[in-house]
Design an enzyme around this catalytic site. Sequence first.
Site, PDB file in Angstrom:
ATOM      1  N   HIS A  98      -1.045  27.381  77.405  1.00  0.00           N
ATOM      2  CA  HIS A  98      -1.479  26.009  77.095  1.00  0.00           C
ATOM      3  C   HIS A  98      -0.390  25.013  77.481  1.00  0.00           C
ATOM      4  O   HIS A  98      -0.638  24.030  78.171  1.00  0.00           O
ATOM      5  CB  HIS A  98      -1.711  25.849  75.591  1.00  0.00           C
ATOM      6  CG  HIS A  98      -2.987  26.445  75.090  1.00  0.00           C
ATOM      7  ND1 HIS A  98      -4.205  26.181  75.653  1.00  0.00           N
ATOM      8  CD2 HIS A  98      -3.231  27.276  74.038  1.00  0.00           C
ATOM      9  CE1 HIS A  98      -5.147  26.836  74.976  1.00  0.00           C
ATOM     10  NE2 HIS A  98      -4.584  27.512  73.993  1.00  0.00           N
TER      11      HIS A  98
ATOM     12  N   PRO B  51     -14.189   7.716  56.122  1.00  0.00           N
ATOM     13  CA  PRO B  51     -13.648   7.925  54.776  1.00  0.00           C
ATOM     14  C   PRO B  51     -12.119   7.827  54.763  1.00  0.00           C
ATOM     15  O   PRO B  51     -11.465   8.211  55.724  1.00  0.00           O
ATOM     16  CB  PRO B  51     -14.068   9.358  54.434  1.00  0.00           C
ATOM     17  CG  PRO B  51     -15.125   9.716  55.403  1.00  0.00           C
ATOM     18  CD  PRO B  51     -14.925   8.879  56.613  1.00  0.00           C
ATOM     19  N   GLY B  52     -11.604   7.288  53.687  1.00  0.00           N
ATOM     20  CA  GLY B  52     -10.150   7.282  53.499  1.00  0.00           C
ATOM     21  C   GLY B  52      -9.389   6.254  54.294  1.00  0.00           C
ATOM     22  O   GLY B  52      -8.183   6.367  54.465  1.00  0.00           O
ATOM     23  N   THR B  53     -10.074   5.230  54.802  1.00  0.00           N
ATOM     24  CA  THR B  53      -9.359   4.230  55.585  1.00  0.00           C
ATOM     25  C   THR B  53      -8.961   3.022  54.755  1.00  0.00           C
ATOM     26  O   THR B  53      -8.411   2.071  55.288  1.00  0.00           O
ATOM     27  CB  THR B  53     -10.205   3.763  56.786  1.00  0.00           C
ATOM     28  OG1 THR B  53     -11.539   3.551  56.335  1.00  0.00           O
ATOM     29  CG2 THR B  53     -10.202   4.795  57.878  1.00  0.00           C
TER      30      THR B  53
ATOM     31  N   GLY C  41     -16.550   1.987  57.771  1.00  0.00           N
ATOM     32  CA  GLY C  41     -15.513   2.780  58.428  1.00  0.00           C
ATOM     33  C   GLY C  41     -15.480   4.195  57.912  1.00  0.00           C
ATOM     34  O   GLY C  41     -16.143   4.519  56.926  1.00  0.00           O
TER      35      GLY C  41
ATOM     36  N   ASP D 213     -10.506  27.301  71.535  1.00  0.00           N
ATOM     37  CA  ASP D 213     -10.286  26.600  72.810  1.00  0.00           C
ATOM     38  C   ASP D 213     -11.597  26.464  73.568  1.00  0.00           C
ATOM     39  O   ASP D 213     -11.913  25.404  74.108  1.00  0.00           O
ATOM     40  CB  ASP D 213      -9.306  27.389  73.688  1.00  0.00           C
ATOM     41  CG  ASP D 213      -7.977  27.582  73.002  1.00  0.00           C
ATOM     42  OD1 ASP D 213      -7.643  26.760  72.142  1.00  0.00           O
ATOM     43  OD2 ASP D 213      -7.281  28.567  73.338  1.00  0.00           O
TER      44      ASP D 213
ATOM     45  N   GLU E 226      -0.028  30.743  73.978  1.00  0.00           N
ATOM     46  CA  GLU E 226       0.451  29.393  73.658  1.00  0.00           C
ATOM     47  C   GLU E 226       1.244  28.795  74.812  1.00  0.00           C
ATOM     48  O   GLU E 226       1.086  27.612  75.130  1.00  0.00           O
ATOM     49  CB  GLU E 226       1.302  29.411  72.378  1.00  0.00           C
ATOM     50  CG  GLU E 226       0.563  29.826  71.119  1.00  0.00           C
ATOM     51  CD  GLU E 226      -0.724  29.046  70.895  1.00  0.00           C
ATOM     52  OE1 GLU E 226      -0.811  27.889  71.337  1.00  0.00           O
ATOM     53  OE2 GLU E 226      -1.646  29.624  70.294  1.00  0.00           O
TER      54      GLU E 226
HETATM   55  P1  ADP Z   1     -12.097   4.577  51.340  1.00  0.00           P
HETATM   56  O1  ADP Z   1     -12.640   3.732  50.252  1.00  0.00           O
HETATM   57  O2  ADP Z   1     -12.119   3.898  52.675  1.00  0.00           O
HETATM   58  O3  ADP Z   1     -12.672   5.954  51.416  1.00  0.00           O
HETATM   59  P2  ADP Z   1      -9.710   4.347  49.802  1.00  0.00           P
HETATM   60  O4  ADP Z   1      -9.570   2.881  49.781  1.00  0.00           O
HETATM   61  O5  ADP Z   1     -10.270   4.978  48.576  1.00  0.00           O
HETATM   62  O6  ADP Z   1     -10.557   4.801  51.062  1.00  0.00           O
HETATM   63  O7  ADP Z   1      -8.295   4.984  50.151  1.00  0.00           O
HETATM   64  C1  ADP Z   1      -7.874   6.194  49.623  1.00  0.00           C
HETATM   65  C2  ADP Z   1      -6.368   6.225  49.538  1.00  0.00           C
HETATM   66  O8  ADP Z   1      -5.796   6.284  50.830  1.00  0.00           O
HETATM   67  C3  ADP Z   1      -5.784   4.993  48.910  1.00  0.00           C
HETATM   68  O9  ADP Z   1      -5.656   5.152  47.533  1.00  0.00           O
HETATM   69  C4  ADP Z   1      -4.416   4.851  49.577  1.00  0.00           C
HETATM   70  O10 ADP Z   1      -3.454   5.614  48.897  1.00  0.00           O
HETATM   71  C5  ADP Z   1      -4.629   5.488  50.930  1.00  0.00           C
HETATM   72  N1  ADP Z   1      -4.853   4.495  51.977  1.00  0.00           N
HETATM   73  C6  ADP Z   1      -5.944   4.413  52.758  1.00  0.00           C
HETATM   74  N2  ADP Z   1      -5.835   3.412  53.643  1.00  0.00           N
HETATM   75  C7  ADP Z   1      -4.654   2.830  53.422  1.00  0.00           C
HETATM   76  C8  ADP Z   1      -3.959   1.723  54.008  1.00  0.00           C
HETATM   77  N3  ADP Z   1      -4.485   1.020  55.026  1.00  0.00           N
HETATM   78  N4  ADP Z   1      -2.753   1.395  53.517  1.00  0.00           N
HETATM   79  C9  ADP Z   1      -2.210   2.098  52.503  1.00  0.00           C
HETATM   80  N5  ADP Z   1      -2.807   3.134  51.904  1.00  0.00           N
HETATM   81  C10 ADP Z   1      -4.005   3.523  52.352  1.00  0.00           C
HETATM   82 ZN    ZN Z   2      -5.534  28.574  72.519  1.00  0.00          ZN
END
Ligand code: ADP
Ligand code: ZN
Length: 636
Positions: free
Chosen positions: A440, A216-218, A214, A513, A437
Amino acid sequence: MNEGKDTRRPLMTFWLIALLVLFIINLFVQPMYEKSQIKSASYTDFMNAIENRTIDKVEVEDNKILFSLKTDSGSDEIIYETGKLDDPELVDRLYNSGATFTSEIVEQQSPFVSFLLAWVLPILVFFLLGYWIQKRMLKSLGGDAMSFTNGLGGGLGKSNAKVYVKSSDGIRFSDVAGEEEAKENLQEIVTYLKDPKQYQEIGAKMPKGVLLVGPPGTGKTMLAKAVAGEANVPFFSMSGSEFVEMFVGMGAAKVRDLFKQAKEKAPCIVFIDEIDAIGGKRNSGNLGGNDEREQTLNQLLTEMDGFDSSNGVIILAATNRPESLDPALTRPGRFDRRVPVELPDLKGREDILKVHAKNIRLSGDVDFNKVARMAAGASGAELANIVNEAALRAVRNGRKFATQADLEESIEVVIAGYQKKNAILSTKEKLIVSYHEVGHALVAALQSGTAPVQKITIIPRTSGALGYTMQVDKGNHYLVSREELLAEIATLCGGRSAEEIEFHSVSTGASNDIERATKLAREMIMRYGMSDDFGMVAFENVQNQYLGGDASLICSPETQTRIDQAVVALVNQQHEKAKKILRENKMKLDEIAKYLYERETITGEEFMMILNRKPELPCGNDTQPAAGTAPETLQK
Ligand code: ADP
Ligand code: ZN
């Protein structure tokens, strides 16, 4: 292991030089030093000195006689040396001469002690010095390469165990909001780790490896930790890039070590983050450079074959580039299960916000649903960041709790950057931005199939935007129709169109845009098969779908030319449509633009109120579009 010999060769040279230096010191330098203090004299001189009674001190040694002469007090005493003759009356004569004389009492140092002092001690000093230098050298080269040179260092093998962290922060599934499918999928592994018997009885085998895929950051790392937390087993974590070392073979050694440790601690979870760093496709044409990575990957494959999940070791790995992984890694028997961890939907975003909001103090007016709708497309990590930014903003403003306004502002900060407090626009520029704006917003509001306007602002942001129009969807949506895409392109053209109509000139403000409108038009034709000319043919391959979705063209240059023409035609058509809508509503455009110019920020409700003030609108289009359209969009 031939690497080890290479590292030893310069060290051998070091030892040889050290020994040579010792030899020279012992053989030449030391005796020369001693000699310089003693003058040699003949036995006759010695006899004469006794006769003349000028002799002062005499020391009779085994094979030589050392003596000094009486001197005037003050001047330095010179020691003379002469050979020893068989002279039985020497003692008598010395006695008569009045000299102080002795013979050696203590014999020369025992040969053993002098050997120790002359050879063993210096060698020891050199040894320690060499060892220290070598250690420093290797440390600066990276890693614990001592395992290769322990011919000298002795038994300093793998010391990389620290890298594997045993999780003790006790993350549970309940801490991971949204991602229900992923959790359901992983729940099976938790059940297995807790009670493997029920699976073994029936003959079911757990997958050895699970790939979390997935953007990043999920929450992929979080999910892996949560599996360990739920099953209450140790958690070994290592990032793919940590395996890649300077020396070929080091990464493989680390993999071996990791699995050895894991097997000892089984049942347990091994988590490899960013596995694409080692697990990328191997290709033969590549000369050099990749040896280390390939060896590491091979070792990983071998280790995964070497055990089965009945040992209780389950490997979780995370990546956002699944398509780049080596097929050998993803085949059944290795990472045979793939769990998608997608960006959260509306409900997921709301839940994630709530989870993180537990940690901060909030006022009662917070509407999580609205914040979640505004933050469409945000990942879990971004949402966590938004909540934190809101808390920071509350502190900055001297409040004890965060409000809805804090949350909304922090979304804008995350998306568009901070407000530029001292950017001063000229009156003319500010007016142009207002018209842009509102252009838009009007084009969006006067078409069906667009998201409602949430906010219009002409306060400059640090991202470079001089203003923007925020549209927020009412709910989730997964499909976008051709009409909606066209309406969005028209909306994007609305800003420039308003400038043209009001000022009869154009500015640079529409560059973003234009870029987005072109990209949408191109995607409609090349990816979604939405043009009559080309039909359902894909002209591009999407790569990195989780990292921005870059695409590569797969069509002939002729087709490319035709596509370009079609894109231009499509955008122009929508541009004309936008201009038509605005011309027909010129009065509203003026009215709202003036209002915005004075207020600088207006809400969607204010906007709609002015728009609906006179019921007899020239253009009778739907002003309250249906729910479920384009994601939240910002038009600069
Ligand atoms: P990835 O490994 O997918 O890049 P992480 O697991 O390191 O992401 O998530 C980074 C931070 O984002 C976590 O420490 C948390 O604070 C926040 N976070 C991400 N997804 C969730 C989620 N589903 N629920 C709660 N917090 C989340
Ligand atoms: Zn514009």
